[in-house]
Design a protein around this motif. Structure first.
Motif, PDB file in Angstrom:
ATOM      1  N   TRP A 318      40.638 -78.105 -79.925  1.00  0.00           N
ATOM      2  CA  TRP A 318      40.137 -77.990 -81.294  1.00  0.00           C
ATOM      3  C   TRP A 318      39.447 -76.655 -81.596  1.00  0.00           C
ATOM      4  O   TRP A 318      39.696 -76.061 -82.660  1.00  0.00           O
ATOM      5  N   PRO A 319      38.575 -76.132 -80.729  1.00  0.00           N
ATOM      6  CA  PRO A 319      37.869 -74.889 -81.088  1.00  0.00           C
ATOM      7  C   PRO A 319      38.803 -73.720 -81.393  1.00  0.00           C
ATOM      8  O   PRO A 319      38.395 -72.769 -82.072  1.00  0.00           O
ATOM      9  N   ALA A 320      40.034 -73.777 -80.906  1.00  0.00           N
ATOM     10  CA  ALA A 320      40.989 -72.699 -81.187  1.00  0.00           C
ATOM     11  C   ALA A 320      41.722 -72.902 -82.503  1.00  0.00           C
ATOM     12  O   ALA A 320      42.445 -72.010 -82.958  1.00  0.00           O
ATOM     13  N   LEU A 321      41.538 -74.057 -83.141  1.00  0.00           N
ATOM     14  CA  LEU A 321      42.328 -74.404 -84.324  1.00  0.00           C
ATOM     15  C   LEU A 321      41.777 -73.853 -85.642  1.00  0.00           C
ATOM     16  O   LEU A 321      42.565 -73.332 -86.443  1.00  0.00           O
ATOM     17  N   PRO A 322      40.466 -73.948 -85.953  1.00  0.00           N
ATOM     18  CA  PRO A 322      39.985 -73.564 -87.285  1.00  0.00           C
ATOM     19  C   PRO A 322      40.357 -72.146 -87.707  1.00  0.00           C
ATOM     20  O   PRO A 322      40.726 -71.920 -88.878  1.00  0.00           O
ATOM     21  N   ALA A 323      40.286 -71.186 -86.796  1.00  0.00           N
ATOM     22  CA  ALA A 323      40.615 -69.805 -87.161  1.00  0.00           C
ATOM     23  C   ALA A 323      42.077 -69.691 -87.592  1.00  0.00           C
ATOM     24  O   ALA A 323      42.415 -68.938 -88.528  1.00  0.00           O
ATOM     25  N   ARG A 324      42.948 -70.440 -86.935  1.00  0.00           N
ATOM     26  CA  ARG A 324      44.367 -70.420 -87.304  1.00  0.00           C
ATOM     27  C   ARG A 324      44.575 -71.059 -88.680  1.00  0.00           C
ATOM     28  O   ARG A 324      45.406 -70.602 -89.463  1.00  0.00           O
ATOM     29  N   VAL A 325      43.847 -72.138 -88.954  1.00  0.00           N
ATOM     30  CA  VAL A 325      43.951 -72.799 -90.256  1.00  0.00           C
ATOM     31  C   VAL A 325      43.502 -71.854 -91.362  1.00  0.00           C
ATOM     32  O   VAL A 325      44.173 -71.705 -92.400  1.00  0.00           O
ATOM     33  N   ARG A 327      43.455 -68.644 -91.337  1.00  0.00           N
ATOM     34  CA  ARG A 327      44.413 -67.540 -91.496  1.00  0.00           C
ATOM     35  C   ARG A 327      45.570 -67.958 -92.392  1.00  0.00           C
ATOM     36  O   ARG A 327      46.000 -67.213 -93.268  1.00  0.00           O
ATOM     37  N   LEU A 328      46.059 -69.185 -92.194  1.00  0.00           N
ATOM     38  CA  LEU A 328      47.159 -69.681 -93.025  1.00  0.00           C
ATOM     39  C   LEU A 328      46.705 -69.940 -94.461  1.00  0.00           C
ATOM     40  O   LEU A 328      47.445 -69.683 -95.414  1.00  0.00           O
ATOM     41  N   GLN A 329      45.481 -70.440 -94.607  1.00  0.00           N
ATOM     42  CA  GLN A 329      44.956 -70.674 -95.962  1.00  0.00           C
ATOM     43  C   GLN A 329      44.777 -69.359 -96.719  1.00  0.00           C
ATOM     44  O   GLN A 329      44.967 -69.301 -97.938  1.00  0.00           O
ATOM     45  N   SER A 330      44.413 -68.317 -95.988  1.00  0.00           N
ATOM     46  CA  SER A 330      44.221 -67.011 -96.636  1.00  0.00           C
ATOM     47  C   SER A 330      45.543 -66.457 -97.176  1.00  0.00           C
ATOM     48  O   SER A 330      45.549 -65.582 -98.044  1.00  0.00           O
ATOM     49  N   ARG A 331      46.643 -67.005 -96.672  1.00  0.00           N
ATOM     50  CA  ARG A 331      47.961 -66.590 -97.157  1.00  0.00           C
ATOM     51  C   ARG A 331      48.450 -67.479 -98.293  1.00  0.00           C
ATOM     52  O   ARG A 331      49.594 -67.375 -98.729  1.00  0.00           O
ATOM     53  N   GLY A 332      47.567 -68.406 -98.749  1.00  0.00           N
ATOM     54  CA  GLY A 332      47.901 -69.238 -99.888  1.00  0.00           C
ATOM     55  C   GLY A 332      48.381 -70.626 -99.548  1.00  0.00           C
ATOM     56  O   GLY A 332      48.765 -71.382-100.449  1.00  0.00           O
ATOM     57  N   MET A 339      46.621 -76.999 -91.904  1.00  0.00           N
ATOM     58  CA  MET A 339      46.196 -77.707 -90.699  1.00  0.00           C
ATOM     59  C   MET A 339      47.412 -78.132 -89.878  1.00  0.00           C
ATOM     60  O   MET A 339      47.459 -77.966 -88.652  1.00  0.00           O
ATOM     61  N   GLN A 340      48.408 -78.676 -90.537  1.00  0.00           N
ATOM     62  CA  GLN A 340      49.594 -79.160 -89.836  1.00  0.00           C
ATOM     63  C   GLN A 340      50.356 -78.029 -89.162  1.00  0.00           C
ATOM     64  O   GLN A 340      50.804 -78.165 -88.014  1.00  0.00           O
ATOM     65  N   GLU A 341      50.503 -76.908 -89.855  1.00  0.00           N
ATOM     66  CA  GLU A 341      51.232 -75.774 -89.283  1.00  0.00           C
ATOM     67  C   GLU A 341      50.460 -75.163 -88.113  1.00  0.00           C
ATOM     68  O   GLU A 341      51.054 -74.844 -87.075  1.00  0.00           O
ATOM     69  N   ALA A 342      49.136 -75.005 -88.266  1.00  0.00           N
ATOM     70  CA  ALA A 342      48.323 -74.446 -87.191  1.00  0.00           C
ATOM     71  C   ALA A 342      48.332 -75.354 -85.968  1.00  0.00           C
ATOM     72  O   ALA A 342      48.385 -74.882 -84.824  1.00  0.00           O
ATOM     73  N   ALA A 343      48.280 -76.658 -86.207  1.00  0.00           N
ATOM     74  CA  ALA A 343      48.307 -77.616 -85.101  1.00  0.00           C
ATOM     75  C   ALA A 343      49.623 -77.528 -84.341  1.00  0.00           C
ATOM     76  O   ALA A 343      49.652 -77.526 -83.100  1.00  0.00           O
TER      77      ALA A 343
END
Length: 460
Positions: A318-325, A327-332, A339-343
């Protein structure tokens, strides 16, 4: 735990490659073991094999554990008899395995494992669960195992404390590697040269840590010294095998101490690279969340409660997940798809190192998905979430995040209260949410009771 990670003997140091060809023999008066402490079925097997003219001993963990006052989980027998010869002596015996055969002798629910003495090929491997062929330029042992003598069997074992043989007939212990001394001094030591043994099979580094944590032993300094440098060799180990080793590490009831040792010896990086990066980026949060999850795991195991590997891996990653989420949200990308794509991305990367089976990756993703859905409580959503089969795991995970210091605006407490309320109180809690809707926009004031229209309900 880490203060005693490197531990030296008070006695003069022996050459690390010293291997004894004749055992130290401890007679009944020189040790505390009694045959009545062992499984009567295992003792009976040894007696019967000896009567038939074979060598046979109780070996390994059961001898070690009883010397430490621990009740063994199982009792293993080592013998000069081949699997076929063992099966000929016992009608309730079953030969298992292909490249290296073992015999399981069944006594109701109890199974006694009987192994023929094993030898290494030149510079051969000793791991019970490694069955491979050929060899490698790196020095790793890749050949199949072969049968050998008692002396061969003792020297191919990895740890001195696991190379102890007890004869319940004569009540003697045969000790080929000063294992009794190391048990008494609570010391983990490899048999042979540590660097060479780790190169033969890098998983031995994990075994040293696992037994140190499980038994509350220190790792002898020569055994510990090469680990940090050789830790990257774990990347050569098949990911499916590492999954089994990770379960042994974290489901033994000593996961919290194991985690600390893995990080200190740089072994954690080879198992969980993305989480290791999170330990550098957000050290306090990452360390706290994982440590809390592992302490809870240890407590559940101690209490005899079930533990699901899915929740364990969800916490470790889990600690590695929020930053990825983010990053994807910043792209719209909207929050739930992000969350699903980052997971998906994180789990796919992790499975390159540790092959987590699909039966666990699916609930991992569902637990994470719940973290995005739990704040969305308006209308009928709260009740629908409460009926979700993953709600409990998702709720427990939310509380874990809060314990690690994550701010959720009282979300965990809200869900705790909601579960304890009756229907009327729940409707009131939903009405009192106020504030903003899930998109972050100001929400219109709710109408309650008879004044609330069906359309209003549908819009929520």
């Amino acid at each position: 735990m880490l203060k005693k990670l490197f531990k030296s003997l008070n006695t003069p140091a022996r050459h690390p490659q010293h291997r004894r060809t004749t055992p130290e023999v401890l007679n009944a008066g020189q040790h505390s073991l009694q045959r009545s402490q062992f499984s009567r079925h295992a003792v009976g097997i040894v007696e019967r094999l000896q009567t038939a003219g074979y060598q046979a001993y109780l070996v390994g963990g059961c001898v070690r554990d009883l010397m430490l006052g621990i009740v063994p989980k199982d009792f293993d027998v080592a013998t000069s008899a081949t699997p076929e010869q063992v099966r000929a002596e016992f009608r309730n015996a079953r030969v298992i395995g292909r490249r290296f055969k073992l015999v399981h002798i069944h006594f109701g629910r109890e199974i006694i494992e009987v192994a023929t003495f094993r030898a290494n090929h030149p510079e051969e491997d000793d791991e019970q669960d490694v069955h491979r062929s050929s060899s490698s330029e790196s020095g790793r042992i890749l050949r199949d195992n072969v049968y050998g003598t008692l002396e061969d069997d003792a020297q191919r074992r990895d740890l001195t404390i696991n190379a102890l043989y007890y004869d319940p007939v004569s009540e003697r212990i045969l000790d080929y590697a000063n294992g009794v001394h190391d048990v008494r001094n609570r010391l983990i030591r490899l048999i042979g040269d540590p660097t060479q043994r780790y190169q033969e099979d890098p998983v031995r580094m994990l075994r040293a840590v696992r037994f140190a944590a499980k038994l509350d032993f220190g790792i002898e300094k020569h055994t510990a010294a090469p680990i940090r440098e050789l830790a990257p060799m774990l990347r050569e180990i098949p990911s499916a095998r590492l999954f089994e080793e990770v379960l042994k590490l974290f489901l033994s009831g000593h996961a919290a101490d194991t985690f600390e040792m893995l990080v200190d010896l740089h072994l954690f990086d080879s198992l969980f690279p993305a989480t290791t990066q999170a330990l550098e980026d957000t050290p306090t949060y990452t360390h706290t969340l994982i440590s809390e999850a592992l302490r809870n795991t240890d407590l559940r195991i101690k209490q005899g409660k079930p533990v699901t590997p899915a929740f364990l891996f969800a916490a470790l990653l889990w600690p590695a997940l929020p930053a990825r989420v983010l990053r994807l949200q910043s792209r719209g990308m909207p929050p739930i798809p992000a969350m699903q794509e980052a997971a998906h991305e994180l789990i796919a990367e992790q499975c390159q190192r540790v092959a987590i089976p699909k039966r666990f990756t699916i609930p991992i993703r569902e637990i994470w998905d719940m973290q995005e859905r739990l704040p969305r409580r308006s209308g009928k959503r709260a009740d629908l979430l409460l009926d979700n089969p993953r709600f409990r795991a998702g709720y427990d995970f939310l509380l874990l995040r809060e314990k690690a210091g994550e701010e959720t605006d009282g979300l965990g407490e809200w869900w705790t209260d909601y579960q304890d309320c009756n229907d009327s109180e729940r409707r009131e809690m939903i009405a009192d949410l106020g504030g903003k809707d899930e998109s972050g926009a100001p929400r219109k004031r709710r109408r309650t009771g008879a004044k609330r229209s069906k359309r209003g309900e549908a819009d929520e």
